[in-house]
Design a protein around this motif. Structure first.
Motif, PDB file in Angstrom:
ATOM      1  N   MET A 172      -1.029  -3.228   5.199  1.00 21.75           N
ATOM      2  CA  MET A 172      -0.510  -4.189   4.318  1.00 21.75           C
ATOM      3  C   MET A 172      -1.304  -5.286   3.657  1.00 21.75           C
ATOM      4  SD  MET A 172       3.134  -3.309   4.189  1.00 21.75           S
ATOM      5  CE  MET A 172       4.085  -4.426   4.003  1.00 21.75           C
ATOM      6  N   PRO A 222       6.093  -7.757   0.050  1.00 20.80           N
ATOM      7  CA  PRO A 222       6.836  -6.932  -0.728  1.00 20.80           C
ATOM      8  C   PRO A 222       8.330  -7.236  -0.289  1.00 20.80           C
ATOM      9  CG  PRO A 222       5.004  -5.399  -0.002  1.00 20.80           C
ATOM     10  CD  PRO A 222       4.934  -6.779   0.391  1.00 20.80           C
ATOM     11  N   ARG A 259      -2.779  -6.723  -0.120  1.00 18.10           N
ATOM     12  CA  ARG A 259      -2.679  -5.163  -1.032  1.00 18.10           C
ATOM     13  C   ARG A 259      -1.588  -5.372  -1.977  1.00 18.10           C
ATOM     14  NH1 ARG A 259      -4.033  -1.025   2.523  1.00 18.10           N
ATOM     15  NH2 ARG A 259      -6.149  -0.753   1.553  1.00 18.10           N
ATOM     16  N   TYR A 260      -0.556  -5.635  -1.471  1.00 21.51           N
ATOM     17  CA  TYR A 260       0.714  -5.226  -2.165  1.00 21.51           C
ATOM     18  C   TYR A 260       1.617  -6.344  -2.982  1.00 21.51           C
ATOM     19  CZ  TYR A 260       0.323  -0.857   0.141  1.00 21.51           C
ATOM     20  OH  TYR A 260      -0.030   0.565   0.582  1.00 21.51           O
ATOM     21  N   ASP A 304       2.102  -9.129  -5.656  1.00 17.21           N
ATOM     22  CA  ASP A 304       2.136  -8.869  -7.093  1.00 17.21           C
ATOM     23  C   ASP A 304       2.463 -10.012  -7.884  1.00 17.21           C
ATOM     24  OD1 ASP A 304       3.350  -6.273  -8.513  1.00 17.21           O
ATOM     25  OD2 ASP A 304       3.835  -8.058  -9.770  1.00 17.21           O
TER      26      ASP A 304
END
Ligand SMILES: [Zn+2]
Length: 298
Positions: free
Chosen positions: A100, A154, A184-185, A187
């Motif tokens: 993650m 997330p 990584r995730y 946003d």
């Protein structure tokens, strides 16, 4: 140190993190109710141990998988553990967390893992209560509602204490540093939407995991200032790209963190991840062009 607010809904206590509640510490919220509850237990171990007996049979909430929010959850082994389904797997496994974060193939992964476990007390925990946006848990006098605020991670959430009308904001922390989106995730656009959503909650008192801890009253301006750091970073990137540059060239300028820190490989990764997310966003907006490894202002 602890700041207590005695409300008609019982005692709600903020345990203040050490060193200005900076990573890997954080401010954590204790709700003394029929189901005793602790949100993001990552402050002084000794402070938390005082509540261990009582909270041992209650509820622990992890607003997201980062270790500065989870690291002493294991003190409350008999309690239910609540988290969002998108972040729960990383709470349960350091390998999932490494994925993650985005570092499962890095040569320095073993060092990161040993620091997580030995210095920061990462302990894999099974999330026994998956909670989604809008879910509520009645603790007795207090009801808590989970608000899904993706972007930072997330499954990132804040927690609304409905009767007291207070919100634990976790890492929408209103610090001058601004929003963090180095995994990584993570946003950026989702983070901005989440900040807008916080404005609709209308709480009377707010708790942040880092920085001041307690903020009373309207925070609309504070949320705008927090969000505007994203625009400031983007302006600095555009300024720098008056001359074409590689990602490594931009990383050296430490536009997000302000200055480099050690170890350099980890700085490069987290600074690089955040700058890359800005570059992708600026490319989508037609403000940056890419030619091979080089980025330039369009
Ligand atoms: Zn975090």
């Amino acid at each position: 140190m602890a700041a207590a607010a005695r409300t008609p809904s019982g005692e709600i206590l903020l345990l203040e993190g050490e060193h200005g509640a900076r990573f890997p510490d954080g401010n954590c919220l204790v709700i003394d109710d029929e189901i005793p509850t602790v949100i993001d237990p990552a402050t002084r171990r000794l402070d938390l141990e005082r509540y261990q007996c009582k909270l041992g049979m209650g509820l622990v909430v992890n607003t997201h998988y980062h270790v500065d929010h989870t690291r002493f959850s294991s003190l409350f082994a008999g309690a239910d553990l609540a988290a969002h389904p998108l972040d729960a797997p990383a709470i349960g496994s350091i390998d999932v967390m490494a994925h993650m974060v985005g570092i499962e193939d890095k040569p320095w992964l073993p060092i990161w893992k040993s620091v997580m476990i030995e210095q920061w007390n990462y302990t894999p925990m099974e999330v026994t209560r998956l909670v989604n946006d809008g879910d509520e848990i009645c603790l007795g006098k207090n009801t808590i509602r989970f608000i899904h605020l993706p972007g930072h991670t997330p499954g990132n959430m804040c927690v609304h204490l409905l009767e007291a009308n207070e919100v634990y904001l976790a890492d929408v922390d209103l610090t001058p540093f601004g929003p963090w989106y180095g995994n990584r995730y993570s946003d950026i656009d989702a983070f901005l939407d989440s900040i807008e959503r916080v404005k609709t909650l209308g709480a009377d008192r707010w708790y942040t995991a880092h920085g001041e801890g307690v903020i009373v009253g309207d925070i609309t301006d504070r949320l705008d200032a927090f969000a505007s750091v994203i625009d400031e970073r983007e302006s600095r990137i555009l300024e720098s790209l008056a001359e074409p540059k590689t990602l490594a060239g931009l990383i050296d300028e430490a536009i997000v963190y302000g200055k480099r820190w050690d170890p350099p490989e980890m700085f490069d990764y987290f600074e690089g991840t955040m700058v890359s997310k800005h570059l992708a966003r600026l490319e989508r907006a037609g403000m940056v062009e890419r030619d091979g490894d080089l980025f330039a202002r369009a």
